[in-house]
Design an enzyme around this catalytic site. Structure first.
Site, PDB file in Angstrom:
ATOM      1  N   ILE A  21       0.693  -1.278   0.201  1.00 57.85           N
ATOM      2  CA  ILE A  21      -0.067   0.213  -0.297  1.00 57.85           C
ATOM      3  C   ILE A  21       0.790   1.035   0.047  1.00 57.85           C
ATOM      4  O   ILE A  21       0.323   2.147  -0.238  1.00 57.85           O
ATOM      5  CB  ILE A  21      -1.155  -0.078   1.189  1.00 57.85           C
ATOM      6  CG1 ILE A  21      -0.493  -0.218   2.538  1.00 57.85           C
ATOM      7  CG2 ILE A  21      -2.234  -0.894   0.826  1.00 57.85           C
ATOM      8  CD1 ILE A  21      -1.282  -0.185   3.644  1.00 57.85           C
ATOM      9  N   TYR A  26      10.937   5.134   5.633  1.00 60.59           N
ATOM     10  CA  TYR A  26      11.827   3.919   5.025  1.00 60.59           C
ATOM     11  C   TYR A  26      11.127   2.583   5.171  1.00 60.59           C
ATOM     12  O   TYR A  26      10.343   2.592   6.158  1.00 60.59           O
ATOM     13  CB  TYR A  26      13.254   3.841   6.099  1.00 60.59           C
ATOM     14  CG  TYR A  26      12.761   3.936   7.728  1.00 60.59           C
ATOM     15  CD1 TYR A  26      12.258   2.905   8.310  1.00 60.59           C
ATOM     16  CD2 TYR A  26      12.638   5.006   8.043  1.00 60.59           C
ATOM     17  CE1 TYR A  26      12.009   2.823   9.547  1.00 60.59           C
ATOM     18  CE2 TYR A  26      12.077   5.234   9.580  1.00 60.59           C
ATOM     19  CZ  TYR A  26      11.785   4.257   9.973  1.00 60.59           C
ATOM     20  OH  TYR A  26      11.231   4.149  11.143  1.00 60.59           O
ATOM     21  N   GLY A  27      11.225   1.715   4.474  1.00 61.42           N
ATOM     22  CA  GLY A  27      10.374   0.407   4.522  1.00 61.42           C
ATOM     23  C   GLY A  27       9.106   0.721   3.621  1.00 61.42           C
ATOM     24  O   GLY A  27       8.709   1.627   3.445  1.00 61.42           O
ATOM     25  N   VAL A  28       8.713  -0.528   3.519  1.00 62.69           N
ATOM     26  CA  VAL A  28       7.465  -0.607   2.548  1.00 62.69           C
ATOM     27  C   VAL A  28       6.253  -1.097   3.669  1.00 62.69           C
ATOM     28  O   VAL A  28       6.474  -1.773   4.609  1.00 62.69           O
ATOM     29  CB  VAL A  28       7.776  -1.876   1.574  1.00 62.69           C
ATOM     30  CG1 VAL A  28       6.672  -2.011   0.564  1.00 62.69           C
ATOM     31  CG2 VAL A  28       9.305  -1.841   1.047  1.00 62.69           C
ATOM     32  N   ASP A 140       6.490  16.043   9.469  1.00 62.94           N
ATOM     33  CA  ASP A 140       6.397  15.560   8.232  1.00 62.94           C
ATOM     34  C   ASP A 140       4.932  15.508   7.975  1.00 62.94           C
ATOM     35  O   ASP A 140       4.385  14.268   7.252  1.00 62.94           O
ATOM     36  CB  ASP A 140       7.200  14.314   7.886  1.00 62.94           C
ATOM     37  CG  ASP A 140       7.391  14.104   6.137  1.00 62.94           C
ATOM     38  OD1 ASP A 140       7.150  15.023   5.433  1.00 62.94           O
ATOM     39  OD2 ASP A 140       7.639  12.917   5.777  1.00 62.94           O
ATOM     40  N   ASN A 145       0.321  11.154   4.829  1.00 59.84           N
ATOM     41  CA  ASN A 145       0.609  10.873   6.042  1.00 59.84           C
ATOM     42  C   ASN A 145      -0.796  10.829   6.989  1.00 59.84           C
ATOM     43  O   ASN A 145      -0.752  10.730   8.146  1.00 59.84           O
ATOM     44  CB  ASN A 145       1.731  11.443   6.996  1.00 59.84           C
ATOM     45  CG  ASN A 145       3.186  10.926   6.365  1.00 59.84           C
ATOM     46  OD1 ASN A 145       2.940   9.846   5.562  1.00 59.84           O
ATOM     47  ND2 ASN A 145       4.234  11.777   6.394  1.00 59.84           N
TER      48      ASN A 145
HETATM   49  C1  INR Z   1      -3.345   3.090   3.300  1.00 53.59           C
HETATM   50  C2  INR Z   1      -2.025   3.856   2.948  1.00 53.59           C
HETATM   51  C3  INR Z   1      -4.247   3.263   2.498  1.00 53.59           C
HETATM   52  N1  INR Z   1      -3.095   2.949   4.672  1.00 53.59           N
HETATM   53  C4  INR Z   1      -1.877   4.231   1.736  1.00 53.59           C
HETATM   54  C5  INR Z   1      -1.011   3.668   4.086  1.00 53.59           C
HETATM   55  C6  INR Z   1      -2.848   4.245   0.861  1.00 53.59           C
HETATM   56  C7  INR Z   1      -4.067   3.962   1.348  1.00 53.59           C
HETATM   57  O1  INR Z   1       0.094   4.130   4.080  1.00 53.59           O
HETATM   58  C8  INR Z   1      -2.146   3.172   5.128  1.00 53.59           C
HETATM   59  C9  INR Z   1      -1.653   3.079   6.642  1.00 53.59           C
HETATM   60  C10 INR Z   1      -2.409   2.123   7.338  1.00 53.59           C
HETATM   61  C11 INR Z   1      -0.256   3.269   7.312  1.00 53.59           C
HETATM   62  O2  INR Z   1      -3.511   1.629   7.136  1.00 53.59           O
HETATM   63  N2  INR Z   1      -1.981   2.018   8.752  1.00 53.59           N
HETATM   64  C12 INR Z   1      -0.719   2.506   8.588  1.00 53.59           C
HETATM   65  C13 INR Z   1       0.722   3.560   7.099  1.00 53.59           C
HETATM   66  C14 INR Z   1       1.728   3.904   7.975  1.00 53.59           C
HETATM   67  C15 INR Z   1       1.648   3.282   9.355  1.00 53.59           C
HETATM   68  S1  INR Z   1       3.300   4.671   7.836  1.00 53.59           S
HETATM   69  C16 INR Z   1       0.335   2.613   9.526  1.00 53.59           C
HETATM   70  O3  INR Z   1       3.989   4.882   9.264  1.00 53.59           O
HETATM   71  O4  INR Z   1       2.947   5.685   7.057  1.00 53.59           O
HETATM   72  O5  INR Z   1       4.071   3.726   6.979  1.00 53.59           O
END
Ligand code: INR
Length: 188
Positions: A21, A26-28, A140, A145
């Site tokens: 997603i 850093y990291g996927v 950020d 985010n």
């Molecule tokens: C979505 C993301 C939905 N949900 C991108 C996304 C597009 C559509 O990054 C995300 C996250 C989620 C997400 O549901 N829980 C997290 C991202 C992150 C932490 S982080 C937790 O910290 O940005 O990598």
């Protein structure tokens, strides 16, 4: 793509990885299902076997910032798992981010109704106030985010650049914050 399968292989059947997603600082990040509890979650995979030894300092910083933050408008960290030289952060899952939402609206020519803007703003400010009272600065904030649930709940994610400013330091880097969202005084 082999990396799409990585969490499944490494986490010995505990999680079923569904799709990639996004990319954090850093990291996927993968959407996954915790098999036993049948709960959707976001798995952030951090490689720790690259060039440095051990866990990257940025990652420790993120974990130390977010682990104590419990707020309705901040994404919850459920667990941390270390397996096969990779660190996984297990977060609650939310279906879209504010960037997705803006991109969905754009071609329709409609705008986010005023009531939503007010509600999002209130939720964001209440999360920020909570962070700042605990002396955590996110550094950020941007649409990618900011996660938005179906029910209109907004949650801040990606504390990868966050800092605790309880020990005043003159050594904050200026190159922080995605270029587009940098305040003018930082750019100058
Ligand atoms: C979505 C993301 C939905 N949900 C991108 C996304 C597009 C559509 O990054 C995300 C996250 C989620 C997400 O549901 N829980 C997290 C991202 C992150 C932490 S982080 C937790 O910290 O940005 O990598």
């Amino acid at each position: 793509m082999p990396t799409d399968l990585a969490p499944e292989q490494d986490l010995s059947g505990r999680f079923r990885s569904l799709r990639r997603i996004g990319e954090g600082t850093y990291g996927v990040v993968f959407k996954a299902i915790h098999v036993r509890d049948n709960v959707k979650c976001a798995l952030k995979m951090i490689r720790t076997d690259r060039d440095e030894e051990g866990i990257p300092s940025t990652c420790l910083r993120e974990i130390s910032c977010i682990k104590d933050l419990q707020h309705d408008n901040i994404v919850t960290l459920f667990d941390i798992i270390y397996a096969n030289s990779k660190l996984y952060m297990v977060f609650e899952f939310i279906d879209r981010d504010l960037k997705n939402l803006m991109e969905m609206l754009e071609p329709t020519g409609r705008m986010l109704p005023k009531e939503y803007v007010k509600s999002f703003m209130w939720q964001l400010l209440s999360a920020l106030s909570y962070c700042h009272l605990r002396r955590i600065v996110h550094r950020d904030l941007k649409p990618q985010n900011i996660l938005v649930s179906d029910s209109g709940v907004v949650k801040i994610a990606d504390f990868g650049l966050a800092r605790n400013f309880s020990f005043p330091s003159r050594n904050y880097t200026h190159e922080v914050v995605t270029l587009w969202y940098r305040p003018p005084e930082v750019i100058f």
